[in-house]
Design an enzyme around this catalytic site. Structure first.
Site, mmCIF file in Angstrom:
data_model
loop_
_atom_site.group_PDB
_atom_site.id
_atom_site.type_symbol
_atom_site.label_atom_id
_atom_site.label_comp_id
_atom_site.label_asym_id
_atom_site.label_seq_id
_atom_site.Cartn_x
_atom_site.Cartn_y
_atom_site.Cartn_z
ATOM 1 N N CYS A 113 0.816 -1.230 0.000
ATOM 2 C CA CYS A 113 0.000 0.000 0.000
ATOM 3 C C CYS A 113 0.846 1.275 0.000
ATOM 4 C CB CYS A 113 -0.954 0.001 1.186
ATOM 5 S SG CYS A 113 -2.088 -1.389 1.141
ATOM 6 N N HIS A 249 -3.586 7.333 1.779
ATOM 7 C CA HIS A 249 -3.945 5.968 1.391
ATOM 8 C C HIS A 249 -5.373 5.707 1.878
ATOM 9 C CE1 HIS A 249 -4.007 1.771 0.747
ATOM 10 N NE2 HIS A 249 -3.870 1.430 2.015
ATOM 11 N N ASN A 279 -10.135 0.020 -0.755
ATOM 12 C CA ASN A 279 -8.676 0.071 -0.628
ATOM 13 C C ASN A 279 -8.056 -0.528 -1.891
ATOM 14 O OD1 ASN A 279 -5.990 -0.357 0.006
ATOM 15 N ND2 ASN A 279 -6.382 -1.127 2.067
HETATM 16 O O1 UT7 Z 1 -4.061 -1.120 3.358
HETATM 17 C C1 UT7 Z 1 -3.222 -1.502 4.399
HETATM 18 C C2 UT7 Z 1 -3.679 -0.971 5.643
HETATM 19 N N1 UT7 Z 1 -4.890 -1.632 6.070
HETATM 20 C C3 UT7 Z 1 -5.607 -1.055 6.964
HETATM 21 O O2 UT7 Z 1 -5.276 0.026 7.345
HETATM 22 C C4 UT7 Z 1 -6.794 -1.802 7.531
HETATM 23 C C5 UT7 Z 1 -6.871 -1.470 8.988
HETATM 24 N N2 UT7 Z 1 -7.959 -2.120 9.694
HETATM 25 C C6 UT7 Z 1 -9.252 -1.782 9.511
HETATM 26 O O3 UT7 Z 1 -9.579 -0.967 8.685
HETATM 27 C C7 UT7 Z 1 -10.264 -2.395 10.441
HETATM 28 O O4 UT7 Z 1 -9.617 -3.040 11.510
HETATM 29 C C8 UT7 Z 1 -11.210 -3.412 9.735
HETATM 30 C C9 UT7 Z 1 -12.163 -2.663 8.833
HETATM 31 C C10 UT7 Z 1 -10.403 -4.410 8.952
HETATM 32 C C11 UT7 Z 1 -12.052 -4.165 10.770
HETATM 33 O O5 UT7 Z 1 -12.773 -3.256 11.580
HETATM 34 P P1 UT7 Z 1 -12.793 -3.445 13.174
HETATM 35 O O6 UT7 Z 1 -13.680 -2.422 13.706
HETATM 36 O O7 UT7 Z 1 -11.360 -3.449 13.623
HETATM 37 O O8 UT7 Z 1 -13.478 -4.842 13.321
HETATM 38 P P2 UT7 Z 1 -12.916 -6.198 13.980
HETATM 39 O O9 UT7 Z 1 -11.882 -6.821 13.115
HETATM 40 O O10 UT7 Z 1 -12.563 -5.924 15.417
HETATM 41 O O11 UT7 Z 1 -14.217 -7.102 13.951
HETATM 42 C C12 UT7 Z 1 -15.407 -6.745 14.682
HETATM 43 C C13 UT7 Z 1 -16.504 -7.757 14.395
HETATM 44 C C14 UT7 Z 1 -16.036 -9.204 14.540
HETATM 45 O O12 UT7 Z 1 -17.088 -9.934 15.145
HETATM 46 P P3 UT7 Z 1 -17.019 -10.339 16.703
HETATM 47 O O13 UT7 Z 1 -15.773 -11.170 16.833
HETATM 48 O O14 UT7 Z 1 -16.922 -9.032 17.434
HETATM 49 O O15 UT7 Z 1 -18.291 -11.101 16.903
HETATM 50 C C15 UT7 Z 1 -15.874 -9.675 13.118
HETATM 51 O O16 UT7 Z 1 -16.091 -11.072 12.976
HETATM 52 O O17 UT7 Z 1 -16.952 -7.634 13.044
HETATM 53 C C16 UT7 Z 1 -16.962 -8.912 12.405
HETATM 54 N N3 UT7 Z 1 -16.687 -8.753 10.982
HETATM 55 C C17 UT7 Z 1 -17.655 -8.576 10.067
HETATM 56 N N4 UT7 Z 1 -18.976 -8.514 10.147
HETATM 57 C C18 UT7 Z 1 -19.669 -8.303 9.016
HETATM 58 C C19 UT7 Z 1 -15.481 -8.706 10.371
HETATM 59 N N5 UT7 Z 1 -15.642 -8.510 9.054
HETATM 60 C C20 UT7 Z 1 -16.975 -8.418 8.840
HETATM 61 C C21 UT7 Z 1 -17.754 -8.221 7.691
HETATM 62 N N6 UT7 Z 1 -19.098 -8.152 7.818
HETATM 63 N N7 UT7 Z 1 -17.207 -8.035 6.467
#
Ligand code: UT7
Length: 322
Positions: A113, A249, A279
């Site tokens: 990225c 980004h 992204n």
């Molecule tokens: O390009 C390189 C750099 N990349 C980034 O900068 C990405 C950085 N990270 C992020 O943008 C965020 O961490 C994400 C968007 C990837 C995830 O968001 P989050 O608020 O950190 O969510 P999480 O991973 O803590 O997941 C929260 C919940 C989980 O469920 P439980 O365990 O709380 O029951 C996941 O299973 O959301 C669930 N979940 C989803 N639900 C519906 C994860 N993906 C999805 C989905 N749809 N697509």
């Protein structure tokens, strides 16, 4: 003093645009979750005839057109990508052939990225050394080809696309002059397992799929991006209050907000395209830049900061008088 001045920008997107609702028909997710957690509403997905190189070449044609230059004037092509058409040769050489350039230097840069920032500093250094005068710097990706479409924690986040800038060597006297004023890059290879692809030519012999521990990447991203923007501005001898636009980004709208807050920048100064493109890895900064140039937000003479962070980790920022 020789400076690398951005004299044209261009971008290209695959024809197929996919909404969150369409994705939710095949992936266990919802439009509400994706919008609330990421700000993403749409992404473009490459069709069978669209590749990293074809998208890159289209972006280059648009940048050359914007600058009023012919492809034959280009003597350097640096293409940032993690999704090349082939393991080798470099996709930059395919772009060269597609543009009909008989002879130039062409190679790829891999920093995921942050790839566009890395490619920009490579090309800028080669121009300021006096070796080249007219460079295409491209970020282009087809991440859809390395996504695990059964993994909802990654597949909803990425899209395909390309962006390019045309750099020209110009004499410039001071920091009011146009051009790339300062760039600061970093890498910390200890974080490989937080964001990686589980394959490769030298390990599995396969292409592999994207794997990410999103929450941890998020935490590092906000800290590293705010810090490297401050570093690049300090090298340029400028302050955050002088910045007209940040072109970040486009990984997550919440990262953009948090980073702007940390630097004390108004949210209205941040170019946001993550809602439309998701992204697109190395493509996201030049794609966002071209969007904001073409819709009239970014104007010649304005001070812009480009920034990115990605797998490795790698991260960086560049201060540019547009
Ligand atoms: O390009 C390189 C750099 N990349 C980034 O900068 C990405 C950085 N990270 C992020 O943008 C965020 O961490 C994400 C968007 C990837 C995830 O968001 P989050 O608020 O950190 O969510 P999480 O991973 O803590 O997941 C929260 C919940 C989980 O469920 P439980 O365990 O709380 O029951 C996941 O299973 O959301 C669930 N979940 C989803 N639900 C519906 C994860 N993906 C999805 C989905 N749809 N697509």
């Amino acid at each position: 003093m020789i400076r690398s001045v951005i004299i044209g920008t261009g971008s290209a997107l695959p024809a197929r645009r996919v909404s969150n609702a369409e994705l939710a028909e095949t992936v266990d997710t919802t439009d509400e979750w994706i919008v609330e957690r990421t700000g993403i509403r749409f992404r473009h997905i490459a069709g069978p005839d669209e590749t990293t190189a074809t998208l890159a070449a289209d972006a280059c044609k648009a940048a050359l057109g914007a600058a009023g230059k012919s492809a034959q004037e280009v003597d350097l092509i640096v293409l940032a990508t993690a999704t090349p058409d082939q393991t080798f040769p470099a996709s930059a050489t395919k772009v060269q052939a597609m543009l009909g350039i008989d002879d130039c230097v062409a190679f790829d840069v891999a920093a995921v990225c942050s790839g566009f920032l890395y490619a920009l500093q490579v090309a800028d250094s080669m121009i300021r050394a006096g070796a080249y005068r007219c460079a295409l710097v491209i970020g282009a990706e087809t991440f859809s080809r390395i996504l695990d479409w059964e993994d909802r924690t990654t597949c909803v986040l990425f899209g395909d696309g390309a962006g390019a800038v045309l750099l020209e060597a110009q004499e410039s006297a001071d920091s009011d002059g146009r051009g790339i004023l300062a760039t600061k890059l970093h890498a910390d290879g200890r974080h490989n397992e937080l964001l990686y692809v589980d394959g490769g030519p030298s390990t599995t012999g396969t292409v592999g799929k994207v794997r990410m521990k999103g929450r941890e990447v998020f935490r590092h991203a906000v800290v590293n991006l705010a810090s490297v923007m401050g570093e690049s501005l300090a090298i340029a001898g400028l302050g955050a209050e002088q910045v007209d636009w940040v072109v970040p980004h486009q990984a997550n709208a919440r990262i953009l907000d948090a980073t702007a807050r940390k630097l004390g920048l108004a949210p209205g100064k941040v170019v946001v395209t993550v809602d439309q493109h998701a992204n697109t890895s190395a493509a996201s900064v030049p794609l966002a830049l071209d969007t904001a140039v073409r819709d009239g937000r970014i104007k010649p003479g304005q001070l812009i900061v480009l920034e990115a962070m990605g797998g490795g980790f790698t991260w960086g920022a560049s201060v540019v008088r547009f």
